[in-house]
Design an enzyme around this catalytic site. Sequence first.
Site, PDB file in Angstrom:
ATOM      1  N   ASP A 170       0.821  -1.212   0.000  1.00  0.00           N
ATOM      2  CA  ASP A 170       0.000   0.000   0.000  1.00  0.00           C
ATOM      3  C   ASP A 170       0.859   1.267   0.000  1.00  0.00           C
ATOM      4  O   ASP A 170       0.327   2.373  -0.052  1.00  0.00           O
ATOM      5  CB  ASP A 170      -0.936  -0.003   1.211  1.00  0.00           C
ATOM      6  CG  ASP A 170      -2.062   1.014   1.108  1.00  0.00           C
ATOM      7  OD1 ASP A 170      -2.481   1.318  -0.019  1.00  0.00           O
ATOM      8  OD2 ASP A 170      -2.524   1.504   2.148  1.00  0.00           O
ATOM      9  N   SER A 224      -7.383   5.288   0.136  1.00  0.00           N
ATOM     10  CA  SER A 224      -7.529   4.071  -0.652  1.00  0.00           C
ATOM     11  C   SER A 224      -8.986   3.613  -0.600  1.00  0.00           C
ATOM     12  O   SER A 224      -9.602   3.597   0.468  1.00  0.00           O
ATOM     13  CB  SER A 224      -6.622   2.966  -0.114  1.00  0.00           C
ATOM     14  OG  SER A 224      -5.269   3.371  -0.137  1.00  0.00           O
ATOM     15  N   GLN A 257      -5.087  -0.812  -7.438  1.00  0.00           N
ATOM     16  CA  GLN A 257      -5.788  -0.051  -6.398  1.00  0.00           C
ATOM     17  C   GLN A 257      -6.447   1.175  -7.014  1.00  0.00           C
ATOM     18  O   GLN A 257      -5.871   1.831  -7.886  1.00  0.00           O
ATOM     19  CB  GLN A 257      -4.809   0.406  -5.311  1.00  0.00           C
ATOM     20  CG  GLN A 257      -5.456   1.131  -4.147  1.00  0.00           C
ATOM     21  CD  GLN A 257      -4.433   1.637  -3.146  1.00  0.00           C
ATOM     22  OE1 GLN A 257      -3.936   2.748  -3.278  1.00  0.00           O
ATOM     23  NE2 GLN A 257      -4.117   0.823  -2.151  1.00  0.00           N
TER      24      GLN A 257
END
Length: 289
Positions: A204, A228, A278
């Site tokens: 991430d 996110s 993502q």
Amino acid sequence: MTETHQKLLDLLALEALEVDLFRGTGQGGETPTRIFGGQVIGQALAAAYGTVTDRLCHSLHAYFIRPGDPEIPVIYQVDRARDGGSFTTRRVVAIQHGKQILNMSASFHVKEEGWNHQHPMPDVSAPENWPDRRDLRAEEADKLPEKFRKDFLRPRPIDIREVAPRDFFDPAPADDKNHLWFRMSEAAGCSPQMQHCLLAYASDMNLLGSSLRPHGLTWFKGEVMSASLDHAMWFHGTPQFQDWHLYSMDSPWTGNARGFNRGSIYDKNGTLIASTAQEGLVRPIKPRS
């Protein structure tokens, strides 16, 4: 092993409360005001692994639903969706204050033989040729208000070397393609399951930032609200995260206050270990009248 590195390993070692029910700490991740997304993903994967014994994760798909509160624990509830001959499926729900903050599906696969191919690793300079992120932050800390400097400079468990790092506070517009090297040398000797959880945690990092690069933005400029929204990851192999891995990222599209990002993670030998995707919120912050 330093205290900083041990904290991350402890962060990903959940407490079993009951059958299919686990508890993880909310503190200790990358961000102080809300739980770092990679932390919840890594813990959710650890919870799923707590119910799977004979195979490794090959993919996970997660949605971030609410911001996590670092002041209280996170409860992880695992649903044993399927135990098949070759594949095992789990659904994990992360809960705080009685509400979902993340839900994730993960699939696990027995080792099988088959055809192999991969795209080659990008040709970028070795990690030793780029400055340590900690040194870059130390040089720029005086540009922050004093109340933010301590967190900006605190030790973090993942070593990061960005390829051609940008200015933290006033970057020029840049290509959406970007690369970094990362590792945690204290991961040596960890189980394959923990190696997966560590890489999920680290995956991430910087990924959503790819959406900001063409627009000359960083989170430090105060012009963008970011978070996110979802995160997908495919494991093609088992990392040895004590060694350097290259994270190659890009953002093929940004629009409607959302940015889409992709990543490929290679080990030091050029083997593709994992892929990520993502989408995140990248909303302009409007000045108050």
